[in-house]
Structures are given as structure tokens and as C-alpha cells.
Write a protein that holds these residues in place. Structure first.
Motif, short mmCIF file in Angstrom:
data_model
loop_
_atom_site.label_atom_id
_atom_site.label_comp_id
_atom_site.label_asym_id
_atom_site.label_seq_id
_atom_site.Cartn_x
_atom_site.Cartn_y
_atom_site.Cartn_z
N TRP A 399 0.81 -1.13 0.04
CA TRP A 399 0.05 -0.05 0.16
C TRP A 399 0.88 1.17 0.07
CZ3 TRP A 399 -5.29 -0.03 -0.61
CH2 TRP A 399 -5.90 -1.35 -0.60
N THR A 400 0.28 2.16 -0.73
CA THR A 400 1.09 3.50 -0.72
C THR A 400 0.17 4.39 -0.37
OG1 THR A 400 0.32 4.40 -3.04
CG2 THR A 400 2.46 3.00 -2.61
N ALA A 401 0.46 5.77 0.35
CA ALA A 401 -0.61 6.86 0.65
C ALA A 401 -1.62 7.23 -0.54
CB ALA A 401 0.12 7.91 1.12
N GLN A 402 -0.84 7.22 -1.72
CA GLN A 402 -1.51 7.69 -2.93
C GLN A 402 -2.92 6.73 -3.47
OE1 GLN A 402 -1.26 10.48 -4.80
NE2 GLN A 402 0.35 11.17 -3.44
N ASP A 403 -2.72 5.54 -2.92
CA ASP A 403 -3.73 4.53 -2.97
C ASP A 403 -4.97 5.01 -2.36
OD1 ASP A 403 -2.35 2.78 -4.60
OD2 ASP A 403 -1.87 1.74 -2.47
N LEU A 404 -4.85 5.83 -1.11
CA LEU A 404 -5.88 6.18 -0.09
C LEU A 404 -6.38 7.53 -0.51
CD1 LEU A 404 -4.50 4.02 2.75
CD2 LEU A 404 -6.23 3.35 1.06
N MET A 405 -5.74 8.31 -1.52
CA MET A 405 -6.11 9.73 -1.42
C MET A 405 -6.87 9.83 -2.82
SD MET A 405 -2.10 10.70 -0.61
CE MET A 405 -2.45 12.49 -0.94
N GLY A 406 -8.20 10.63 -2.64
CA GLY A 406 -8.91 11.03 -3.72
C GLY A 406 -8.42 12.43 -4.18
N ALA A 407 -9.41 12.85 -4.98
CA ALA A 407 -8.96 13.99 -5.87
C ALA A 407 -9.10 15.40 -4.72
CB ALA A 407 -9.82 14.42 -7.01
N ASP A 408 -9.75 14.95 -3.88
CA ASP A 408 -10.15 16.38 -2.72
C ASP A 408 -9.43 16.00 -1.42
OD1 ASP A 408 -11.39 17.78 -4.76
OD2 ASP A 408 -13.37 17.09 -4.08
#
Length: 695
Positions: A399-408
Motif C-alpha cells: 500500500w501507498t498513501a496515493q492509493d488512499l487519496m482521492g482528488a479532494d
């Protein structure tokens, strides 16, 4: 092949057969309950094995704006552009199996209502009994038996494109062999007959009344779910004639018009304004016998029509033949849109994904739906969590932080853990390191076992409540727990890429023990000061399955004195929320998390997710409230009797639930010893960081 009784076998039987016939009905009905329940964990496990991400949303709520969570959810129009970037075939497969899963819940309800209408108390823990720690051993890699229906060893190696030679009744990810199992379960009558070897056909498709059967005997194997219900209906058609010519019916002798009937689909409330099935009466009580029997016929037909694509046959009426699901047995699209609205992650209305998933699949029977999934599986386009772990994310840290980050993501100003923290927790659970920095296999195995225990416990929290639900009208259906149990299954897949093994039993609760809800909040007088979390034996996924005092996970939906159903939006009961004279603060209306006074109270999942936040709530006039208040309780040794304490804990929209629970905990300790130093609040554990908030 003859599969239905003839009139001469059913009508004008000697009354001496009544007790045997009644026992047969009781056994068939309980088998029907078992079969319908059996499919639910089976389908759920494969459903949540499908890889993807979802958002957590609510009306007028931006609590989780820009946040993504492991696991799929129903999707409106799979394949349309979305910030989630999920695989369209994954979304479509999830929608399809989700629609089947919901209808299996309906079938379980209908079978249970038929049971109580016949004076039978349905049991829901026969396949996962308490004396086996609620483990589901009916699913295992060696089993070839679909309980009560068929032993696949008696089937031809291949029939109608389904591989029976290697078929095992086990839990698994969604793959071709598992989908074959689903097709076998939902097989229509013609296929169910055709698949049986000629040499074994004599074992199956019994005709009512069962020859030489007596109470206590094992039921014959039915061959198909449709045949099971056909036999039930034929038994209900039986009439008796005594020596004086008096005619009585088995149905009238068993019918209980005032029996408890339960309904979660056609019950109307402010949050569920329409009956989902506008043309189907889902309960039976209060009708005269002939009308009630006609309703039972329709309920049975709705089960078999949705599942195998064909209703049962009345003895005096012709068969309607194989066809698409009768519109009478389909949920209303308009009703579903109102009952299950969707929202964006900023709380604005969106097209109902729940309604789309169910209505778009509703005209097809379950067998047809799994046939469509079979084609997508053959194409190789569906990706499951094991594939994601083993082929797409091959490294140790998946897992990376980017996996859990939406556009907002950057617009969210609530005090949530950072995406980096959550991704780190997901990785550490799957790949813990020892003191030398090497992978700790023993710790990893322990983590996996704990997640399996949690999954089994989540489902046990449902089945144990259901055991009471059809006996006590004051017991609420654990619908939020049913939904929340999916999170537990999904997280095991997402964290480890492995099956949530439901044969791993729940840890046994120790008698006279006061357990606690979360990290560090142990209220036992002799408890050491530590950062350990709640014990796995008391994990649960919503208040409906919370089994004792001090084990509640949030409190935000739990009014003092109220204990039934759950809701994402807090509403105060009329007259329950008043201002204290002279100070302008509300009187305690809620049961505090981790300090709840008894079973069911306290709300939400345990352990408390590090991302669990109090949602919007209103006062008794329906206006947005600024502050709410919770009562305080202590639990006195040695019997842990509840003592109501003075004072209260206040909470506001946007507060972290764990912070409020910790405040309640420290206030209780302060009443015990005002001079004792306040304990240090621990940093969130990995399991609290990883688990999504319950809603």
C-alpha cells in the motif's frame, strides 16, 4: 422423472400420519433456513475478494472527503469515469453478486417468516454452533456436499459447462471454480436433474410424503433448492379424512396466525419511506388460513423464481415454465432510489448505486447472473485481492498513501489520520518486522489469525441476534452489523490477500469478566496500564451485535434507554434532549462509547477505528445541534454491576470517537481516585488505523 406428488398421495390421508407429516415440515423448513443462510457467508466472501476502492459518504457530510478505503461497494453504471479508477469488470461483478447477496437475505427472511407462521422457531446457529465457537466448518476444501441438497460426487464430471469433478464446497476468492459452485447452487430444475449420474439419481428428488420416513430421520437429499421448496409446498397441501369423513388440512393444523413476522425490506420508516417490493407481501400473520396459504405460495415462488428462475407448482395448477424473474418478485427501482440514496464525498445527492446494482440485475435469476460473471472471469478481466497482492503489487509493502487519496484529499480539514499512516498500518499488519528488521512470520500469522477470528465473530454477532429476532419482537434486525461484517471480510482480503477463514472460531469469552472496547481503556480495577486493544472475542461491527457493557464503539446513535437499530445520522428522540437550567448544556442523552451500561448500547464497531468521527446530528426540533452529551457509568467489582456517575461527556460534530471514549474513561477513573495521575492516551494501533469507520 416424477418430482411432484400426485393428488391421491396428498389428499384424504389418515390422521394417524399427521405427527410424522408435521415433523417432516419442521425439518424441511429448518433445512430451508439453513440453506438460505449457508449461501450468505459463501457469497459474501467471494464478493469482498474483488479488488477495488470505495468512498464513505453521507447526507450533508464531508467527514471523509477525498479519502479512499480498501474494498469495493455498489457502483452506479460501472465503467463510467470515476476518481476511484476501479476496474469496470470488477465493479460490474461486485454489483451482480451484491444483488444476489441482498436477495439471499430476503430469502432467509421469507423462509423464517414461513417457519414462524407454521409454529416453528427458526435456528440460525446450527451450522456455526456456539459449542464450536461459531466456526463454519461446513465450508472446507474437502467437502463435496451442499447441505440438504446434493453431494457433488454424485454428479457427472461436467454438466452444462460446469465442472463438477473438482467442485468443493469451500470459501474462496471469485474465480471460475468458485463461480461454478455458485452455478451449482442456483441450478434450475432441468440442470439439477441432468447433472446427477444415472446410477445415483435414486437418492434425489424425493416425492411428498417421504416414503418410510419418520421423525428424527435424516431428510432425503433434495437435488435442488427448488425441489426442497416443492416438497414443502406439497406437504402443506396434505389433507386428512377421519373415519367419520371429517376433512382437516395439515396447513390449518400448523398455521399460527399471530406468530412473530419480521421484515426489513417492506418496513416503512422516515429513512426507508417505501416498500422495496411493491407487489409482494413479505409477511403472513393475521390472515385467514386460505389467504395465508396463498401468501406462503407466493413467498416460496419468489425465492425459487429469483434463484433458479422458476416457481414451484401447485398440485392443481399448471406450471408457468422457465422465464425471467416475475416483475411481482422484483424490487421497485423508484422505491430503492428513495430507500437507499447515495451521496458524494461532500454530502451532496448522487445517483443511487445500491438501486442501480439491484434493479439492473433484478430481472435475471441468480443462475443467469452467475453465467454472466462466468464470461467475465474467462476473459481474465476480473482482478481479486490475491491477484493484486501476488501479481500487481509484488513488493513487501503493498500500500501507498496515493492509493488512499482521492482528488479532494487536501480539502479535508477533519482530524483524520494521514493517508501515509493508514497505508503504513496496512503494510505493517501484512509484513511486520522483528527487532532486527527482518519479516516476523509468527507475528504475521498471528495478525492473520486475528483477522479471521474477527470475521467469524462479525458473522456470529449476526446469527446469534437472529436466533432471538424471530422469537422476540423487541429485538432489532442487525442490518448495520450485516453490512459491517462485509468490512471485516474485505479487510482480511485487502490486508493479507488471503481468505478470511471462517473455520477459525471466535475466542471464548470468560465468565464474570469485564471486557473493554478499545486500546488502553480497560476499566477492570486490577488492569495494568497498557496500550492493548480490545480482545478479539468482543470485537463486533455495530451496536446490534455488541454483547455486553463497556464494549460499545461510539455511542453517537445510542440514546439512553433505547436499543434497536442503527443510523448514520444522529436524531434525538422527542423530549429526550433538554437544556440544564442555568448552564445551557444538554442533559446526557447518549450512552458513551466504551462506557455503555449494557448489551447493545454504545454503538458502532469495536475496536474503534482511528478514523471514526461523529457525524452531523439534530436536536428534537430537527435543527442542527452544536453539542450533545453522554452519561457516565462505572462497573463495580466483583459482579461489575452498573453505577451511574454524576457528570457527563460532551461531544460535537467532527470529534474523533476515540477521543470522546478516552475522556469518558479518564473521568470514570477520576471518580475512583481523584488523586491518581491521568493515564497517557496511546497512539493508534495498526488495527485501529487500518479498519475503516463504521457508518
Amino acid at each position: 422423472m416424477k418430482t411432484q406428488a400426485e393428488k391421491k398421495d396428498l389428499f384424504d390421508r389418515s390422521p394417524e400420519f399427521f405427527e410424522t407429516d408435521k415433523a417432516a415440515v419442521e425439518a424441511i423448513v429448518q433445512t430451508a433456513v439453513n440453506v438460505e443462510l449457508f449461501t450468505i457467508p459463501l457469497y459474501m466472501t467471494s464478493l469482498y475478494s474483488i479488488q477495488g476502492l470505495h468512498q464513505i459518504t453521507g447526507k450533508k457530510s464531508n467527514l471523509y472527503q477525498g479519502r479512499l478505503w480498501p474494498g469495493l461497494a455498489p457502483t452506479f453504471r460501472p465503467g463510467e469515469k470515476s476518481s476511484l479508477n476501479n476496474i469496470p469488470e470488477n465493479e460490474a461483478a461486485f454489483n451482480t453478486i451484491f444483488s444476489v447477496f441482498i436477495e439471499e437475505m430476503l430469502h432467509l427472511q421469507l423462509a423464517s417468516n414461513v417457519a414462524t407462521a407454521l409454529g416453528i422457531v427458526p435456528q440460525f446457529t446450527q451450522m456455526s454452533p456456539e459449542n464450536n465457537n461459531y466456526a463454519w466448518t461446513c465450508y472446507n476444501p474437502q467437502s463435496t456436499i451442499l447441505p440438504g441438497i446434493v453431494d457433488f460426487q454424485d454428479c457427472k464430471p461436467v454438466s452444462n459447462g460446469v465442472n463438477y469433478a473438482d467442485m468443493r464446497v469451500k470459501l474462496d476468492e471469485l474465480n471460475l471454480s468458485q463461480n461454478d459452485l455458485f452455478l451449482a447452487i442456483e441450478a434450475p430444475e432441468e440442470e439439477a436433474k441432468a447433472r446427477i449420474k444415472d446410477s445415483e439419481l435414486h437418492k434425489y428428488f424425493p416425492i411428498t410424503p417421504f416414503k418410510n420416513w419418520k421423525k428424527g430421520d435424516q431428510l432425503p437429499m433434495f437435488g435442488s433448492i427448488g425441489q426442497m421448496y416443492q416438497c414443502l409446498w406439497d406437504y402443506l397441501d396434505i389433507t386428512y379424512k377421519d373415519v367419520e369423513g371429517k376433512v382437516t388440512t395439515l396447513w390449518e393444523m400448523m398455521y399460527s396466525p399471530a406468530a412473530i413476522q419480521q421484515d426489513i425490506f417492506n418496513t416503512v420508516s422516515p429513512g426507508h419511506p417505501y416498500k422495496e417490493f411493491q407487489e409482494l407481501t413479505t409477511t403472513i400473520s393475521g390472515w385467514l388460513p386460505d389467504k395465508a396459504k396463498e401468501l406462503v405460495f407466493k413467498l416460496i415462488c419468489s425465492i425459487t423464481d429469483q434463484g433458479e428462475g422458476k416457481g414451484i407448482r401447485k398440485n392443481l395448477r399448471p406450471s408457468a415454465g422457465l422465464q425471467a424473474v416475475n416483475p411481482e418478485y422484483q424490487a421497485s427501482d423508484e422505491a430503492l432510489k428513495a430507500d437507499y440514496p447515495s451521496y458524494t464525498d461532500t454530502g451532496t445527492p448522487a445517483a443511487s448505486s445500491h438501486a442501480y446494482a439491484r434493479h439492473n440485475n433484478g430481472e435475471h435469476d441468480h443462475y443467469e447472473r452467475f453465467k454472466q460473471i462466468q464470461e467475465d472471469l474467462k476473459s481474465g478481466k476480473i482482478v481479486t485481492w490475491p491477484t493484486w497482492h501476488n501479481q500487481i503489487r509484488k513488493g513487501a509493502d503493498k500500500w501507498t498513501a496515493q492509493d488512499l487519496m482521492g482528488a479532494d484529499y487536501d480539502k479535508n480539514k477533519h482530524p483524520l489520520p494521514a493517508a501515509e499512516e493508514i497505508a503504513g498500518a496496512l503494510n505493517r499488519l501484512n509484513n511486520p518486522l522483528d527487532n532486527s528488521g527482518k519479516p516476523d512470520k509468527a507475528k504475521r500469522n498471528a495478525n492473520y489469525k486475528q483477522f479471521c477470528e474477527v470475521a467469524t465473530g462479525a458473522i456470529a454477532g449476526i446469527t446469534t441476534v437472529l436466533d432471538q429476532y424471530w422469537q422476540n419482537s423487541s429485538v432489532g434486525f442487525p442490518f448495520p452489523s450485516m453490512s459491517g461484517s462485509g468490512d471485516r471480510l474485505m479487510m482480511c482480503w485487502a490486508v493479507f490477500g488471503q481468505l478470511p477463514d471462517l473455520s477459525v472460531g471466535v475466542k471464548v469469552r470468560q465468565v464474570n469478566t469485564l471486557y473493554h472496547a478499545c486500546q488502553g481503556m480497560n476499566l477492570n480495577n486490577d488492569a495494568p496500564v497498557d496500550n492493548t486493544c480490545a480482545s478479539a472475542e468482543v470485537y463486533h461491527n455495530c451496536r446490534g451485535s455488541n454483547s455486553c457493557k463497556a464494549e460499545g464503539g461510539c455511542g453517537f446513535v445510542q440514546l439512553v434507554g433505547q436499543s434497536k437499530s442503527c443510523s448514520q445520522s444522529v436524531k434525538l428522540a422527542q423530549g429526550q434532549y433538554n437544556l440544564q437550567a442555568g448552564c445551557g448544556l444538554p442533559t446526557p442523552a447518549y450512552s458513551a462509547p466504551a462506557d455503555n451500561l449494557c448489551k447493545s448500547f454504545g454503538g458502532c464497531a469495536v475496536p474503534i477505528s482511528a478514523s471514526q468521527i461523529y457525524p452531523p446530528f439534530t436536536d428534537q426540533q430537527g435543527k442542527p445541534a452544536v453539542v450533545g452529551a453522554m452519561e457516565l457509568n462505572d462497573f463495580k467489582d466483583p459482579d461489575h454491576s452498573t453505577i451511574k456517575l454524576p457528570g457527563q461527556v460532551e461531544f460535537e460534530y467532527g470529534d474523533l470517537v476515540y477521543d470522546i471514549a478516552w475522556e469518558a474513561y479518564t473521568k470514570v477513573l477520576k471518580t475512583r481516585n481523584p488523586d491518581a495521575p491521568e493515564p497517557v492516551k496511546p497512539q493508534p494501533s495498526d488495527i485501529r488505523l487500518a479498519f475503516p469507520p463504521s457508518t
